[in-house]
Design a protein around this motif. Structure first.
Motif, PDB file in Angstrom:
ATOM      1  N   ILE A  29       6.166  10.892   3.364  1.00 37.59           N
ATOM      2  CA  ILE A  29       5.498   9.942   4.397  1.00 37.59           C
ATOM      3  C   ILE A  29       5.719   8.600   3.965  1.00 37.59           C
ATOM      4  O   ILE A  29       6.115   7.970   4.718  1.00 37.59           O
ATOM      5  N   PRO A  30       5.242   8.054   2.736  1.00 34.39           N
ATOM      6  CA  PRO A  30       5.135   6.765   2.575  1.00 34.39           C
ATOM      7  C   PRO A  30       6.549   6.247   2.515  1.00 34.39           C
ATOM      8  O   PRO A  30       6.889   5.265   2.946  1.00 34.39           O
ATOM      9  N   MET A  31       7.610   7.048   1.843  1.00 36.02           N
ATOM     10  CA  MET A  31       9.012   6.698   2.086  1.00 36.02           C
ATOM     11  C   MET A  31       9.529   6.722   3.495  1.00 36.02           C
ATOM     12  O   MET A  31      10.298   5.547   3.795  1.00 36.02           O
ATOM     13  N   TYR A  32       9.088   7.372   4.253  1.00 40.50           N
ATOM     14  CA  TYR A  32       9.428   7.327   5.824  1.00 40.50           C
ATOM     15  C   TYR A  32       9.215   6.133   6.375  1.00 40.50           C
ATOM     16  O   TYR A  32       9.746   5.553   7.228  1.00 40.50           O
ATOM     17  N   LEU A  33       7.659   5.639   6.164  1.00 39.45           N
ATOM     18  CA  LEU A  33       7.352   4.386   6.658  1.00 39.45           C
ATOM     19  C   LEU A  33       8.078   3.315   6.071  1.00 39.45           C
ATOM     20  O   LEU A  33       8.371   2.335   6.677  1.00 39.45           O
ATOM     21  N   ILE A  34       8.301   3.381   4.863  1.00 36.50           N
ATOM     22  CA  ILE A  34       8.939   2.336   4.195  1.00 36.50           C
ATOM     23  C   ILE A  34      10.196   1.787   4.789  1.00 36.50           C
ATOM     24  O   ILE A  34      10.559   0.822   5.121  1.00 36.50           O
ATOM     25  N   ILE A  35      11.237   3.078   5.181  1.00 34.44           N
ATOM     26  CA  ILE A  35      12.454   2.975   5.794  1.00 34.44           C
ATOM     27  C   ILE A  35      12.216   2.704   7.102  1.00 34.44           C
ATOM     28  O   ILE A  35      12.894   1.719   7.612  1.00 34.44           O
ATOM     29  N   ALA A  74       0.815  -1.157  -0.140  1.00 33.50           N
ATOM     30  CA  ALA A  74       0.000  -0.017  -0.013  1.00 33.50           C
ATOM     31  C   ALA A  74       0.913   1.200  -0.014  1.00 33.50           C
ATOM     32  O   ALA A  74       0.709   2.188  -0.736  1.00 33.50           O
ATOM     33  N   ALA A  75       1.881   1.348   0.888  1.00 35.86           N
ATOM     34  CA  ALA A  75       3.065   2.332   0.722  1.00 35.86           C
ATOM     35  C   ALA A  75       3.489   2.629  -0.521  1.00 35.86           C
ATOM     36  O   ALA A  75       3.553   3.880  -0.911  1.00 35.86           O
TER      37      ALA A  75
END
Length: 397
Positions: free
Chosen positions: A50-56, A20-21
């Protein structure tokens, strides 16, 4: 799509949130490239964090929280200055956020310089240009394979696109006046960061530094103000997406099996994974800028444009091909060639159909673009010619 297929088996926790991210990130990045409204561009540009921050931060390595914060803070700090520039342009244009309207504004030299550096703060961090590149190696090392591939292939290009969409057309006089600074920083990235890549022991860090060096070619091309340089920079953006993404996916294939990114943990991989070693060799050669691969076309055009601009700048840019060959081939030699290095390498199984499909698609893209780049250059020729004409016509005269 390639990242989804590549991550099919190696992501085991919170799988639905992971994909989803990536879907959200993909939509936001399309928004950045298609926005013709200044504030919409800013919202999309910031939302990619935001999505990249969560992925990392969720699926990354042991130091993932540190890397995610560093990525977030660096990029956010630069973008705040851009927001001030956008608000200024909104007022100067009589209450319009239309980017095309901003291109025609008659701005004074001082205002252009201030706007140029406000945009520079946002885009130089994103590219990342020297000396704002220090966040990139940490983020790449900690990010999951899919995150690294998307970051290198697309997210770095948001900064380079920003220079074309904002810095050059809105502040053309300042862009010409400060071109010497951009060219200097780009050459430092190309030469110095290439030397730094030589001493890396971690494969991901090495490819991350090579990304900084290759993106140095992009910014160098843009500020030469000739058709070869700007077209070459755009071609290099696309080629770097294919090649760098493929390099990170190759490192991911090894990491999934051995759980180490250290070059010293391998040796003689070609003996146990011959198909995979063949793909890796193609991508390594493209990373060096071998003719007939995508990596060659953009770099060659930028070097030609640089020689047309100033022979010594072209000479400096050309040294990147030497450093690129040195660090890439030396890594390839230590990881893939020679006798089997240890028991872990002896137990390795060659790539399966899924991995073959992922690397095969990228290999075709790298070769097609290297052998026949005309469709890419034809599409961009008109835009590049218009941009050069626009920048050449001083707003102050």
């Amino acid at each position: 799509v390639i990242v989804v297929v590549a991550s099919w088996e190696n992501i085991t926790k919170r799988v639905n949130q992971y994909f989803a991210a990536f879907l959200i990130l993909s939509g936001i990045m399309i928004g950045v490239f298609s926005a013709l409204d200044g504030i919409l561009f800013y919202v999309f540009f910031e939302a990619t964090l935001i999505p990249m921050y969560l992925i990392i931060g969720v699926w990354g390595g042991p130091n993932r929280i540190y890397a995610a914060f560093k990525f977030f803070l660096y990029t956010l700090a630069g973008s705040l200055l851009m927001l001030i520039a956008l608000i200024y342009l909104y007022n100067a244009s009589g209450g319009s956020f239309d980017i095309a309207t901003w291109h025609a504004l008659p701005l004074s030299g001082t205002v252009q310089t201030m706007l140029f550096f406000a945009f520079f703060a946002a885009f130089a961090v994103k590219v990342p240009m020297f000396p704002f590149h220090t966040w990139l190696p940490d983020v790449h090392v900690e990010a999951p394979t899919g995150g690294s591939a998307v970051l290198a292939a697309i997210m770095l290009k948001l900064g380079a696109y920003g220079f074309l969409r904002f810095s050059l057309p809105i502040a053309p006089d300042a862009a010409r006046e400060w071109a010497w600074l951009m060219i200097t920083l780009s050459l430092i990235a190309v030469i110095y960061v290439g030397v730094v890549a030589l001493v890396q022991k971690d494969m991901k860090k090495l490819v991350a530094y090579s990304s900084v060096a290759h993106m140095g070619f992009v910014t160098l091309g843009f500020f030469l103000f000739n058709d070869l340089g700007i077209s070459g920079g755009i071609v290099q953006m696309i080629a770097h997406g294919f090649v760098s993404g493929a390099m990170f996916l190759c490192i991911g294939v090894l990491y999934d099996r051995v759980h180490s990114r250290e070059i010293s943990a391998y040796g003689g991989v070609v003996n146990t994974m011959p198909k995979f070693a063949a793909f890796s060799l193609l991508f390594a050669m493209a990373n060096c800028g071998l003719p007939a691969t995508a990596g060659f076309v953009g770099e060659w055009m930028v070097i030609l444009g640089a020689v047309k601009f100033n022979f010594w700048i072209g000479m400096g840019a050309a040294t990147a091909l030497i450093f690129g060959a040195a660090y890439t081939l030396w890594m390839y030699k230590r990881v893939y060639l020679g006798p089997v290095g240890n028991d872990n390498v002896a137990k390795l199984k060659d790539i399966d159909c899924r991995e073959f499909l992922v690397l095969g698609v990228l290999a075709v893209a790298v070769l097609v673009m290297g052998l026949y780049p005309k469709p890419f250059t034809d599409v961009m020729n008109v835009s590049v010619a218009e941009l050069i004409k626009h920048v050449a016509q001083s707003k102050l005269n």
